[in-house]
Design a protein around this motif. Structure first.
Motif, PDB file in Angstrom:
ATOM      1  N   GLY A  59       0.834  -1.200   0.000  1.00  0.00           N
ATOM      2  CA  GLY A  59       0.000   0.000   0.000  1.00  0.00           C
ATOM      3  C   GLY A  59       0.864   1.245   0.000  1.00  0.00           C
ATOM      4  O   GLY A  59       0.480   2.302   0.499  1.00  0.00           O
ATOM      5  N   GLY A  60       2.053   1.114  -0.595  1.00  0.00           N
ATOM      6  CA  GLY A  60       3.064   2.177  -0.513  1.00  0.00           C
ATOM      7  C   GLY A  60       2.906   3.311  -1.499  1.00  0.00           C
ATOM      8  O   GLY A  60       3.734   4.223  -1.516  1.00  0.00           O
ATOM      9  N   ALA A  61       1.849   3.301  -2.304  1.00  0.00           N
ATOM     10  CA  ALA A  61       1.679   4.350  -3.312  1.00  0.00           C
ATOM     11  C   ALA A  61       0.882   5.549  -2.803  1.00  0.00           C
ATOM     12  O   ALA A  61       0.802   6.573  -3.485  1.00  0.00           O
ATOM     13  N   SER A  62       0.277   5.432  -1.614  1.00  0.00           N
ATOM     14  CA  SER A  62      -0.516   6.553  -1.108  1.00  0.00           C
ATOM     15  C   SER A  62      -0.628   6.482   0.413  1.00  0.00           C
ATOM     16  O   SER A  62      -0.276   5.470   1.029  1.00  0.00           O
ATOM     17  N   GLY A  63      -1.124   7.558   1.004  1.00  0.00           N
ATOM     18  CA  GLY A  63      -1.401   7.599   2.438  1.00  0.00           C
ATOM     19  C   GLY A  63      -0.214   7.297   3.327  1.00  0.00           C
ATOM     20  O   GLY A  63       0.904   7.771   3.092  1.00  0.00           O
ATOM     21  N   MET A  64      -0.446   6.504   4.362  1.00  0.00           N
ATOM     22  CA  MET A  64       0.602   6.181   5.336  1.00  0.00           C
ATOM     23  C   MET A  64       1.717   5.369   4.698  1.00  0.00           C
ATOM     24  O   MET A  64       2.886   5.499   5.079  1.00  0.00           O
ATOM     25  N   GLY A  65       1.363   4.546   3.714  1.00  0.00           N
ATOM     26  CA  GLY A  65       2.378   3.766   3.008  1.00  0.00           C
ATOM     27  C   GLY A  65       3.322   4.659   2.236  1.00  0.00           C
ATOM     28  O   GLY A  65       4.550   4.491   2.290  1.00  0.00           O
ATOM     29  N   GLU A  66       2.771   5.619   1.517  1.00  0.00           N
ATOM     30  CA  GLU A  66       3.607   6.555   0.753  1.00  0.00           C
ATOM     31  C   GLU A  66       4.504   7.359   1.688  1.00  0.00           C
ATOM     32  O   GLU A  66       5.698   7.565   1.399  1.00  0.00           O
ATOM     33  N   ALA A  67       3.944   7.828   2.796  1.00  0.00           N
ATOM     34  CA  ALA A  67       4.745   8.591   3.764  1.00  0.00           C
ATOM     35  C   ALA A  67       5.903   7.754   4.288  1.00  0.00           C
ATOM     36  O   ALA A  67       7.020   8.255   4.483  1.00  0.00           O
ATOM     37  N   THR A  68       5.661   6.465   4.488  1.00  0.00           N
ATOM     38  CA  THR A  68       6.712   5.563   4.965  1.00  0.00           C
ATOM     39  C   THR A  68       7.786   5.363   3.907  1.00  0.00           C
ATOM     40  O   THR A  68       8.989   5.369   4.209  1.00  0.00           O
ATOM     41  N   VAL A  69       7.364   5.200   2.667  1.00  0.00           N
ATOM     42  CA  VAL A  69       8.311   5.074   1.552  1.00  0.00           C
ATOM     43  C   VAL A  69       9.214   6.306   1.488  1.00  0.00           C
ATOM     44  O   VAL A  69      10.441   6.199   1.382  1.00  0.00           O
ATOM     45  N   ARG A  70       8.608   7.468   1.554  1.00  0.00           N
ATOM     46  CA  ARG A  70       9.382   8.721   1.474  1.00  0.00           C
ATOM     47  C   ARG A  70      10.323   8.874   2.669  1.00  0.00           C
ATOM     48  O   ARG A  70      11.459   9.334   2.535  1.00  0.00           O
ATOM     49  N   HIS A  71       9.860   8.489   3.840  1.00  0.00           N
ATOM     50  CA  HIS A  71      10.653   8.628   5.061  1.00  0.00           C
ATOM     51  C   HIS A  71      11.887   7.728   5.012  1.00  0.00           C
ATOM     52  O   HIS A  71      12.999   8.162   5.330  1.00  0.00           O
TER      53      HIS A  71
END
Length: 256
Positions: A12-24
């Motif tokens: 679920g890394g393309a949006s929301g909390m998943g995306e924020a985690t990917v960026r972090h």
């Protein structure tokens, strides 16, 4: 375990909390494989971050064959998987009995299939890969972080399927952590409260304000970046294992 030294899969890394985690993680120097069903957003995010650091693979987390294949691709590109963050999930509301009749069994099964079965599918296959990692001084080989919800504890009317799926994630955290201790893999779960995700962004401003008012302190919706921050803390702190952390500003959901 420092972010700059890890390779992580974020579902679920393309949006929301998943995306924020990917960026972090990537901002700190780590590498990430994005598992998501949204090809447009997934490819765009991976391209923005860079091919040496991020890889997008369209993945249905509840499909055993697909996850096995994509995990093999990730291992071939980056060599090891040290962390898995399970953010993939769906929330399809429905009353057990409504004016339209009984709750759709197919809909109930779909929510459990994605949220609960999908999380377990990722755990079992990731653990199999992690057991071959070189252990650190504590004997640690990997970290698995799941996403539940405060709805696992205070599910609202219409959330029977969602609460059941998230309650299942809470319930399996400790037994899996106890089992995977033998190979040095920690298992943790985060139970977010009301977080400012794309789901909330689509609501009218007054509805967003009303939801924010439910949280005692801080008096606002949570931020995806705060979820990512907690992911980092869990990765770094080896004593965190077999536990569910509520990230909710002390909110307790009402029946409606």
């Amino acid at each position: 375990m420092e972010l700059k030294h890890i390779t992580a899969i974020v579902t679920g890394g393309a949006s929301g909390m998943g995306e924020a985690t990917v960026r972090h993680i990537t901002a700190a120097g780590g590498k990430v494989i994005i598992f998501d069903m949204n090809e447009e957003k997934g490819h765009a995010l991976a391209k923005e971050i860079g091919a040496d650091t991020a890889l997008f693979l369209k993945t249905n987390v509840s499909d055993a064959t697909e996850v096995e294949g994509n995990l093999a691709i990730a291992l071939e590109k980056f060599g090891n998987i040290h962390v898995v963050v399970n953010c993939a999930g769906i929330a399809t509301p429905g009353k057990v009995l409504s004016k339209k009749g009984p709750h759709s069994l197919k809909q109930f099964e779909q929510v459990l299939q994605v949220n609960l079965v999908g999380t377990f599918n990722m755990i079992r296959l990731a653990a199999d890969a992690m057991q071959h990692n070189e252990a650190d001084l504590d004997g640690q080989r990997g970290v698995i972080i799941n996403t539940a919800s405060v709805a696992a504890y205070e599910g609202q009317i219409g959330q029977a399927a969602y609460s059941a799926s998230k309650g299942g994630i809470v319930g399996m955290t400790l037994p899996i952590a106890r089992e995977l201790a033998s190979i040095g893999v920690r298992v943790m779960t985060i139970a977010p409260g009301l977080v400012e995700t794309p789901l909330f962004a689509g609501l009218p401003e007054n509805a967003q304000r009303a939801l924010a008012d439910l949280t005692p302190f801080p008096h606002r919706l949570g931020k995806p970046s705060e979820y990512a921050q907690l992911v980092e803390s869990i990765i770094q702190n080896t004593m965190l294992n077999g536990e569910v952390i509520r990230l909710d500003g002390a909110v307790r959901l009402q029946p409606r």
